[in-house]
Design an enzyme around this catalytic site. Structure first.
Site, short mmCIF file in Angstrom:
data_model
loop_
_atom_site.label_atom_id
_atom_site.label_comp_id
_atom_site.label_asym_id
_atom_site.label_seq_id
_atom_site.Cartn_x
_atom_site.Cartn_y
_atom_site.Cartn_z
CG HIS A 128 81.42 -14.27 -91.40
ND1 HIS A 128 82.23 -15.09 -92.35
CD2 HIS A 128 81.46 -12.89 -91.67
CE1 HIS A 128 83.16 -13.84 -92.92
NE2 HIS A 128 82.48 -12.90 -92.63
CE1 TYR A 184 86.96 -13.40 -94.20
CE2 TYR A 184 88.60 -13.41 -92.80
CZ TYR A 184 87.30 -12.78 -93.26
OH TYR A 184 86.88 -11.76 -92.32
N GLY A 187 93.58 -5.54 -92.53
CA GLY A 187 94.25 -6.56 -93.43
C GLY A 187 95.72 -6.25 -93.64
#
Length: 302
Positions: free
Chosen positions: A136, A61, A263
């Site tokens: 991930h 990120y 988010g």
């Protein structure tokens, strides 16, 4: 508000911790279009003040190739400056996706990369051990069993406390369970009203007693002017909530394993998401939303 037959409860199990039912996904605070640092920290603080106890990060990120782990450092700084009890906050992070700095998302789930990334994340998070560490994504160039063995080694070496897998199929989840055993506590896949393709993974997570962290949980609701947005908007209006909160409350009713990780770029968005943990949708509303989404079966009691 009307009581739902599927109350969300005050916490949800995620490995050894009892997590607030809504988490905070950190990606939007660190990739393209991110807010300035002060606003980003305020957003994290707003989520924590609203009761959120699970922060989800990843080494990938970031934007530039020279800022790997931008979000992990941001979370560490935000926790350091938060006046609350940071010891009760779980920070999850991930490795296996990489960004060379040109906008692309690539995959490297080789054991060497995963182990190196875990140690680097440990330093950026400024902790003695990572709370929850995810693969991930599976790497088509690397046998999944090899990637999972690296996670197992990280647990055995006390670099990470518990592990999870992300972006997996149900058969891949079963393999992870075989390799990782009790160290595996969570799955992180996309799931939303407009993305039900991982329903089988969610149900398998329930059977295995794993937390299911839903990324991009809002899907297209509010982004498309369609019947799905209309259904959630109508239900939200009837319950005095935002359509986004209605989506998150519906997700919590879909499964007792569900922990959405929306988010946010602004404090008010983080607060609105956290408020969904206390929103009880009526039985009629749940039926309406299940029909609108095409959910095949009624949500289980949770």
């Amino acid at each position: 508000m009307p009581e739902s037959p599927h109350p969300t409860g005050s916490t949800r199990p995620c490995g050894r911790v009892a997590a607030f039912p809504i988490g905070l996904g950190g990606m939007r605070l660190s990739i393209e279009g991110r807010p300035d640092r002060a606003q980003a920290v305020d957003t994290v603080h707003a989520a924590l003040d609203a009761g959120v106890t699970l922060l989800d990060s990843a080494s990938a990120y970031h934007v530039g190739a020279d800022e790997v782990g931008h979000n992990e450092v941001l979370f560490a700084d935000a926790l350091d400056s938060w006046p609350g009890d940071a010891s009760r906050i779980t920070v999850a992070t991930k490795a296996g996706r990489v960004r060379p700095g040109d906008g692309r998302w690539l995959t490297d789930s080789s054991p060497d990369h995963l182990v190196r990334s875990a140690h680097e994340s440990l330093a950026r998070l400024r902790v003695d051990r990572i709370d929850l560490f995810f693969l991930h994504a599976p790497d088509p160039e690397v046998p999944l069993k090899d990637s999972l063995a690296a996670l197992r080694q990280l647990v055995d070496d006390a670099v990470v406390a518990e592990v999870g897998v992300s972006n997996v199929t149900a058969p891949q989840l079963d393999l992870a369970q075989d390799v990782l055993g009790d160290a595996l506590v969570a799955v992180q896949n996309e799931f939303s009203p407009s993305a039900l393709q991982h329903l089988d993974v969610l149900r398998r997570s329930e059977q295995l007693g794993l937390a299911f962290l839903a990324w991009r949980p809002l899907g297209t609701v509010g982004r498309k002017d369609d019947a799905l947005t209309a259904a959630f908007t109508e239900v939200a209006r009837a319950h005095g909530a935002s359509p986004q909160a209605a989506v998150l409350a519906w997700l919590l009713a879909v499964s007792p394993a569900m922990i959405p990780i929306p988010g946010a770029r602004r404090p008010r968005t983080a607060r609105d998401s956290a408020a969904a943990a206390h929103l009880r949708l009526s039985p009629g509303a749940l039926n309406t939303l299940n029909a609108a989404t095409g959910l095949a079966a009624p949500p289980p009691a949770g």
